[in-house]
Design a protein around this motif. Sequence first.
Motif, PDB file in Angstrom:
ATOM      1  N   MET A  13      28.540   8.961 -15.819  1.00  0.00           N
ATOM      2  CA  MET A  13      27.055   8.461 -15.264  1.00  0.00           C
ATOM      3  C   MET A  13      26.937   9.129 -14.268  1.00  0.00           C
ATOM      4  N   VAL A  14      25.934   9.807 -13.879  1.00  0.00           N
ATOM      5  CA  VAL A  14      25.563  10.508 -12.653  1.00  0.00           C
ATOM      6  C   VAL A  14      24.510   9.531 -11.978  1.00  0.00           C
ATOM      7  N   ARG A  15      24.828   9.010 -10.720  1.00  0.00           N
ATOM      8  CA  ARG A  15      23.760   8.232 -10.279  1.00  0.00           C
ATOM      9  C   ARG A  15      22.809   9.190  -9.359  1.00  0.00           C
ATOM     10  N   PRO A  16      21.530   9.011  -9.377  1.00  0.00           N
ATOM     11  CA  PRO A  16      20.689   9.707  -8.583  1.00  0.00           C
ATOM     12  C   PRO A  16      20.771   9.609  -7.051  1.00  0.00           C
ATOM     13  N   PRO A  17      20.391  10.539  -6.506  1.00  0.00           N
ATOM     14  CA  PRO A  17      20.694  10.402  -5.050  1.00  0.00           C
ATOM     15  C   PRO A  17      19.542   9.427  -4.404  1.00  0.00           C
ATOM     16  N   LEU A  18      19.985   8.906  -3.417  1.00  0.00           N
ATOM     17  CA  LEU A  18      19.224   7.965  -2.543  1.00  0.00           C
ATOM     18  C   LEU A  18      18.037   8.523  -1.720  1.00  0.00           C
ATOM     19  N   THR A  19      17.250   7.790  -1.979  1.00  0.00           N
ATOM     20  CA  THR A  19      15.775   8.188  -1.170  1.00  0.00           C
ATOM     21  C   THR A  19      16.032   7.984   0.407  1.00  0.00           C
ATOM     22  N   PRO A  20      15.270   8.722   0.924  1.00  0.00           N
ATOM     23  CA  PRO A  20      15.340   8.479   2.644  1.00  0.00           C
ATOM     24  C   PRO A  20      15.174   6.855   2.943  1.00  0.00           C
ATOM     25  N   ALA A  21      14.251   6.186   2.062  1.00  0.00           N
ATOM     26  CA  ALA A  21      13.911   4.767   2.370  1.00  0.00           C
ATOM     27  C   ALA A  21      15.002   3.949   2.188  1.00  0.00           C
ATOM     28  N   GLU A  22      15.917   4.477   1.079  1.00  0.00           N
ATOM     29  CA  GLU A  22      17.072   3.625   0.748  1.00  0.00           C
ATOM     30  C   GLU A  22      18.265   3.690   1.734  1.00  0.00           C
ATOM     31  N   ARG A  23      18.249   4.815   2.308  1.00  0.00           N
ATOM     32  CA  ARG A  23      19.261   5.258   3.249  1.00  0.00           C
ATOM     33  C   ARG A  23      19.009   4.459   4.484  1.00  0.00           C
ATOM     34  N   ASP A  24      17.691   4.379   4.954  1.00  0.00           N
ATOM     35  CA  ASP A  24      17.169   3.776   6.156  1.00  0.00           C
ATOM     36  C   ASP A  24      17.496   2.102   5.768  1.00  0.00           C
ATOM     37  N   ARG A  25      17.216   1.639   4.753  1.00  0.00           N
ATOM     38  CA  ARG A  25      17.443   0.332   4.618  1.00  0.00           C
ATOM     39  C   ARG A  25      18.662   0.006   4.526  1.00  0.00           C
ATOM     40  N   GLY A  26      19.546   0.951   4.323  1.00  0.00           N
ATOM     41  CA  GLY A  26      21.079   0.455   4.536  1.00  0.00           C
ATOM     42  C   GLY A  26      21.427   0.663   5.974  1.00  0.00           C
ATOM     43  N   ARG A  27      21.043   1.335   6.625  1.00  0.00           N
ATOM     44  CA  ARG A  27      20.973   1.317   8.259  1.00  0.00           C
ATOM     45  C   ARG A  27      20.608   0.078   8.855  1.00  0.00           C
ATOM     46  N   ARG A  28      19.452  -0.403   8.414  1.00  0.00           N
ATOM     47  CA  ARG A  28      18.918  -1.639   8.942  1.00  0.00           C
ATOM     48  C   ARG A  28      19.586  -2.806   8.649  1.00  0.00           C
ATOM     49  N   LEU A  29      20.390  -2.759   7.265  1.00  0.00           N
ATOM     50  CA  LEU A  29      21.111  -3.771   6.799  1.00  0.00           C
ATOM     51  C   LEU A  29      22.254  -4.001   7.626  1.00  0.00           C
TER      52      LEU A  29
END
Length: 89
Positions: A1-17
């Motif tokens: 199963m291939v995971r779709p790439p993260l969006t910039p918003a998802e990466r930003d949310r990870g940094r905020r977390l």
Amino acid sequence: MVRPPLTPAERDRGRRLGALLRTARGDRSPAQVAAASGVSLEALRKIESGRVPTPAFFTVAALARTVDLPLDRLATELDDTGNGAVLSA
């Protein structure tokens, strides 16, 4: 199963977390929080630095509990919609 790439918003949310967890950790060392939560020190470092933008729910829950950060507050802080909506997977 291939995971779709993260969006910039998802990466930003990870940094905020990561920033929220780091702030809530206060003066406790990463090693102390990792040991108390049962999360590996390396995983905690990656989450706090934003290198793991979508950690598993139970990992986040264990860390949040350890640093006394209620999950509802965490969800509100990370809400990208600006209207207090529940985060989706």
